[in-house]
Design a protein around this motif. Structure first.
Motif, mmCIF file in Angstrom:
data_model
loop_
_atom_site.group_PDB
_atom_site.id
_atom_site.type_symbol
_atom_site.label_atom_id
_atom_site.label_comp_id
_atom_site.label_asym_id
_atom_site.label_seq_id
_atom_site.Cartn_x
_atom_site.Cartn_y
_atom_site.Cartn_z
ATOM 1 N N ALA A 175 0.879 -1.182 0.000
ATOM 2 C CA ALA A 175 0.000 0.000 0.000
ATOM 3 C C ALA A 175 0.909 1.223 0.000
ATOM 4 C CB ALA A 175 -0.903 -0.005 1.229
ATOM 5 N N HIS A 176 0.315 2.392 -0.214
ATOM 6 C CA HIS A 176 1.119 3.609 -0.169
ATOM 7 C C HIS A 176 1.524 3.895 1.272
ATOM 8 C CE1 HIS A 176 2.428 7.753 -0.626
ATOM 9 N NE2 HIS A 176 2.530 7.491 -1.931
ATOM 10 N N GLY A 177 2.764 4.381 1.436
ATOM 11 C CA GLY A 177 3.285 4.626 2.769
ATOM 12 C C GLY A 177 2.487 5.649 3.563
ATOM 13 N N SER A 178 1.731 6.463 2.879
ATOM 14 C CA SER A 178 0.955 7.479 3.591
ATOM 15 C C SER A 178 -0.362 6.908 4.140
ATOM 16 C CB SER A 178 0.653 8.648 2.646
ATOM 17 O OG SER A 178 -0.151 8.183 1.571
ATOM 18 N N ARG A 179 -0.753 5.693 3.655
ATOM 19 C CA ARG A 179 -1.998 5.095 4.133
ATOM 20 C C ARG A 179 -1.730 3.625 4.506
ATOM 21 N NH1 ARG A 179 -3.171 7.658 -0.441
ATOM 22 N NH2 ARG A 179 -3.351 5.723 -1.627
ATOM 23 N N PRO A 180 -0.881 3.422 5.513
ATOM 24 C CA PRO A 180 -0.460 2.045 5.831
ATOM 25 C C PRO A 180 -1.624 1.148 6.230
ATOM 26 C CG PRO A 180 0.263 3.592 7.542
ATOM 27 C CD PRO A 180 -0.274 4.413 6.411
ATOM 28 N N TRP A 181 -2.723 1.721 6.716
ATOM 29 C CA TRP A 181 -3.879 0.903 7.127
ATOM 30 C C TRP A 181 -4.528 0.178 5.961
ATOM 31 C CZ3 TRP A 181 -3.383 6.176 7.803
ATOM 32 C CH2 TRP A 181 -4.063 6.977 6.867
ATOM 33 N N GLU A 182 -4.206 0.582 4.751
ATOM 34 C CA GLU A 182 -4.765 -0.105 3.578
ATOM 35 C C GLU A 182 -3.960 -1.353 3.197
ATOM 36 O OE1 GLU A 182 -5.169 2.768 0.464
ATOM 37 O OE2 GLU A 182 -6.740 3.867 1.545
ATOM 38 N N GLY A 183 -2.794 -1.519 3.827
ATOM 39 C CA GLY A 183 -1.959 -2.679 3.499
ATOM 40 C C GLY A 183 -1.699 -3.546 4.725
ATOM 41 N N THR A 184 -0.836 -4.549 4.541
ATOM 42 C CA THR A 184 -0.376 -5.367 5.672
ATOM 43 C C THR A 184 1.148 -5.371 5.591
ATOM 44 O OG1 THR A 184 -2.304 -6.782 5.341
ATOM 45 C CG2 THR A 184 -0.606 -7.597 6.830
ATOM 46 N N ASN A 185 1.781 -4.932 6.661
ATOM 47 C CA ASN A 185 3.232 -4.758 6.639
ATOM 48 C C ASN A 185 3.952 -6.089 6.904
ATOM 49 O OD1 ASN A 185 5.937 -4.158 7.506
ATOM 50 N ND2 ASN A 185 5.312 -2.002 7.548
ATOM 51 N N ALA A 186 4.694 -6.585 5.911
ATOM 52 C CA ALA A 186 5.357 -7.890 6.046
ATOM 53 C C ALA A 186 6.496 -7.844 7.068
ATOM 54 C CB ALA A 186 5.891 -8.346 4.688
ATOM 55 N N ILE A 187 7.124 -6.672 7.240
ATOM 56 C CA ILE A 187 8.206 -6.579 8.243
ATOM 57 C C ILE A 187 7.602 -6.715 9.643
ATOM 58 C CG2 ILE A 187 9.977 -5.087 9.253
ATOM 59 C CD1 ILE A 187 10.452 -3.895 6.493
ATOM 60 N N GLU A 188 6.434 -6.090 9.832
ATOM 61 C CA GLU A 188 5.780 -6.234 11.136
ATOM 62 C C GLU A 188 5.301 -7.670 11.360
ATOM 63 O OE1 GLU A 188 2.971 -3.179 12.090
ATOM 64 O OE2 GLU A 188 4.377 -1.612 11.472
ATOM 65 N N ALA A 189 4.915 -8.337 10.281
ATOM 66 C CA ALA A 189 4.532 -9.756 10.398
ATOM 67 C C ALA A 189 5.737 -10.581 10.845
ATOM 68 C CB ALA A 189 4.001 -10.265 9.064
ATOM 69 N N ALA A 190 6.918 -10.246 10.294
ATOM 70 C CA ALA A 190 8.144 -10.966 10.665
ATOM 71 C C ALA A 190 8.474 -10.716 12.136
ATOM 72 C CB ALA A 190 9.301 -10.531 9.776
ATOM 73 N N TYR A 191 8.227 -9.480 12.572
ATOM 74 C CA TYR A 191 8.480 -9.134 13.973
ATOM 75 C C TYR A 191 7.582 -9.983 14.885
ATOM 76 C CZ TYR A 191 8.922 -6.430 18.238
ATOM 77 O OH TYR A 191 9.163 -6.071 19.525
ATOM 78 N N LYS A 192 6.306 -10.063 14.520
ATOM 79 C CA LYS A 192 5.336 -10.849 15.280
ATOM 80 C C LYS A 192 5.760 -12.332 15.294
ATOM 81 C CE LYS A 192 0.351 -11.685 15.224
ATOM 82 N NZ LYS A 192 -0.855 -11.499 14.401
ATOM 83 N N PHE A 193 6.151 -12.819 14.113
ATOM 84 C CA PHE A 193 6.583 -14.214 13.999
ATOM 85 C C PHE A 193 7.762 -14.485 14.925
ATOM 86 C CE2 PHE A 193 9.379 -17.436 12.169
ATOM 87 C CZ PHE A 193 8.505 -18.502 11.984
ATOM 88 N N ASN A 194 8.713 -13.570 14.899
ATOM 89 C CA ASN A 194 9.926 -13.760 15.696
ATOM 90 C C ASN A 194 9.621 -13.779 17.192
ATOM 91 O OD1 ASN A 194 12.897 -13.934 15.743
ATOM 92 N ND2 ASN A 194 12.703 -12.007 16.872
ATOM 93 N N GLU A 195 8.697 -12.921 17.626
ATOM 94 C CA GLU A 195 8.329 -12.890 19.042
ATOM 95 C C GLU A 195 7.631 -14.182 19.453
ATOM 96 O OE1 GLU A 195 9.189 -10.541 21.492
ATOM 97 O OE2 GLU A 195 10.498 -10.294 19.750
ATOM 98 N N GLN A 196 6.690 -14.637 18.618
ATOM 99 C CA GLN A 196 5.907 -15.835 18.960
ATOM 100 C C GLN A 196 6.728 -17.112 18.821
ATOM 101 O OE1 GLN A 196 2.066 -15.833 17.061
ATOM 102 N NE2 GLN A 196 1.544 -13.807 17.885
ATOM 103 N N LEU A 197 7.727 -17.059 17.952
ATOM 104 C CA LEU A 197 8.621 -18.213 17.755
ATOM 105 C C LEU A 197 9.209 -18.673 19.093
ATOM 106 C CD1 LEU A 197 10.291 -19.941 15.602
ATOM 107 C CD2 LEU A 197 12.043 -18.194 15.841
#
Ligand SMILES: [Zn+2]
Length: 356
Positions: A175-197
Motif C-alpha cells: 500500500a502507499h506509505g501514507s496510508r499504511p492501514w490499507e496494506g499489511t506490513n510484512a516486516i511487522e509480520a516478521a516481527y510478530k513471527f519472531n516474538e511468537q517463535l
C-alpha cells in the motif's frame, strides 16, 4: 613437545597455503621420528593419515592445523608462566602437538597395542572441514571412537547440538506509505513471527547436557523504499537443536505459526547437520574418563558443546565422536593462549588411553 607447539604456532596457517605448510611441517616431524604416515590431498588441501596397532577396535585422534585469521604478532608464540600465547595455540595446535607426541610415544610400543590408533591431521576445520576430515571419512578412514582435540579444558564434550537453517517468507499487502492501514506490513509480520517463535514447544526442549536449543535470527531482507508498505519479508534462522530433537518437528511448528499469521507464508528448511549424540555409557568415554581422572587427579567432567566441529563427519558413520582437548582461553580472539601444563597432561591421557 612445547618446542613442537611453538614451531607450529609460528607457522601462519590462516590461509589455505599456510595450513598446507603447517601440515608439511607435521609430516617432516613425523619423518624425523621415522613414523610411517600418508599425506593425502583433496581439492588443494593436505591431510595426514597414520595408523598403528591391531585389534577389533579403532580410535581416531583428529586435529586441525588451520587457524582463524590473526594479527601478524599472534604468530610469534610467547610463553608467560604456564601460558603459551599465540593464534591457534589453544584452537588447536596444542591438541595437534600433544597428539603427535603421544603417537610418537606409543609408536615404539605399537606391537603391543590391543587396538588400532589412527592419527588424522587436517587443514580446513575452520572453514567447514568437508575437504579434509569430511574426505577422510568419505574414503573410509574412520573408527569406532574419535577424539577431536579442540580446547575443552580437559573435559569430555560428548554431545553437540545439531544445525538447522530455516528460511521463512512472510507475505503482506503493499500500500502507499501514507496510508499504511490499507496494506499489511510484512516486516511487522516478521516481527510478530519472531516474538511468537520464542514460545513454541520446540524452544523448551532439554536433555541432561542442554537446557534449550539455540535460535539466532541471522538474516532479514525486506523493504526498498520509504513510501511503500512492504509486502514481503524474508528471514533466516540458524537453529542449533538439542540431540534427540527432530528438525522436521521444528519446521512443522514454525510452519504452523507462520501460517497462523498468513496462510500464504512459507517455511523452508535449508542446510542441516545432525547432532552428536554420544552418551556417557559409551565404553570409550568411560575408559577415557577414567584415565583423565587418574592423570588430572580430579573427577572427569562430561558436557555438551553448543557449536559443531569435525566430530560431525565421523559421527555420521556411527562412530562415537567427542571433543576433548587442553585448557586455554580466548580462541578466535586477540589474547588466545593455552595452558602448558594442560598440554602435558593431555598427551599423558592420550598415551595411557591408547595403551589400555
Ligand atoms: Zn578448532
Amino acid at each position: 613437545m612445547i618446542e613442537l607447539l611453538k614451531n607450529l604456532v609460528a607457522i601462519k596457517s590462516d590461509t589455505e597455503e599456510g595450513a598446507n605448510d603447517a601440515l608439511r611441517f607435521c609430516s617432516k616431524w613425523l619423518d624425523s621420528h621415522e613414523i610411517t604416515h600418508e599425506v593425502l590431498e583433496n581439492e588443494g588441501r593436505l591431510m595426514i593419515h597414520a595408523e598403528i596397532g591391531q585389534g577389533p577396535t579403532t580410535i581416531v585422534w583428529n586435529g586441525h592445523v588451520d587457524v582463524v585469521p590473526g594479527k601478524i604478532e599472534q604468530f610469534n608464540p610467547i610463553i608467560e608462566g604456564d601460558r603459551l600465547y599465540g593464534r591457534g595455540s589453544a584452537d588447536m595446535k596444542a591438541g595437534v602437538a600433544a597428539m603427535m607426541e603421544a603417537f610418537r610415544r606409543i609408536y615404539s610400543a605399537r606391537e603391543q597395542l590391543k587396538q588400532r590408533i589412527v592419527l588424522h591431521i587436517v587443514t580446513d576445520e575452520e572453514t567447514g572441514g568437508r575437504k579434509t576430515s569430511g574426505h577422510l571419512v568419505e574414503i573410509g578412514r574412520t573408527g569406532d571412537f574419535v577424539i577431536c582435540g579442540e580446547p575443552t579444558h580437559l573435559k569430555l564434550s560428548v554431545q553437540s547440538k545439531g544445525i538447522l537453517h530455516a528460511n521463512v517468507t512472510l507475505f503482506g499487502k503493499a500500500a502507499h506509505g501514507s496510508r499504511p492501514w490499507e496494506g499489511t506490513n510484512a516486516i511487522e509480520a516478521a516481527y510478530k513471527f519472531n516474538e511468537q517463535l520464542k514460545t513454541l514447544p520446540f524452544t523448551k526442549v532439554s536433555n541432561p547436557y542442554y537446557e534449550y536449543p539455540s535460535i539466532n535470527l541471522a538474516k532479514i531482507q525486506a523493504g526498498d523504499r520509504y513510501n511503500m508498505v512492504p509486502d514481503q519479508c524474508d528471514v533466516a534462522y540458524d537453529i542449533r537443536f538439542v540431540p534427540g530433537q527432530k528438525w522436521e518437528e521444528i519446521i512443522e511448528q514454525m510452519t504452523e505459526l507462520a501460517q497462523s499469521i498468513n496462510p500464504a507464508n512459507i517455511v523452508k528448511p535449508g542446510g542441516k547437520t545432525p547432532a552428536i549424540t554420544t552418551t556417557e555409557d559409551n565404553a570409550f568415554v568411560q575408559s577415557l574418563a577414567g584415565v583423565t581422572a587418574e592423570v588430572t587427579q580430579k573427577d572427569a567432567v562430561l558436557f555438551g558443546q553448543h557449536g559443531a566441529a569435525d566430530t560431525r563427519y565421523y559421527a555420521k558413520t556411527g562412530a562415537g565422536a567427542i571433543e576433548f582437548g587442553p585448557s586455554g582461553d580466548d580462541w578466535h580472539g586477540p589474547g588466545e593462549y593455552v595452558l602448558i601444563s594442560s598440554v602435558e597432561q593431555y598427551a599423558d591421557i592420550l598415551t595411557k588411553h591408547a595403551l589400555v
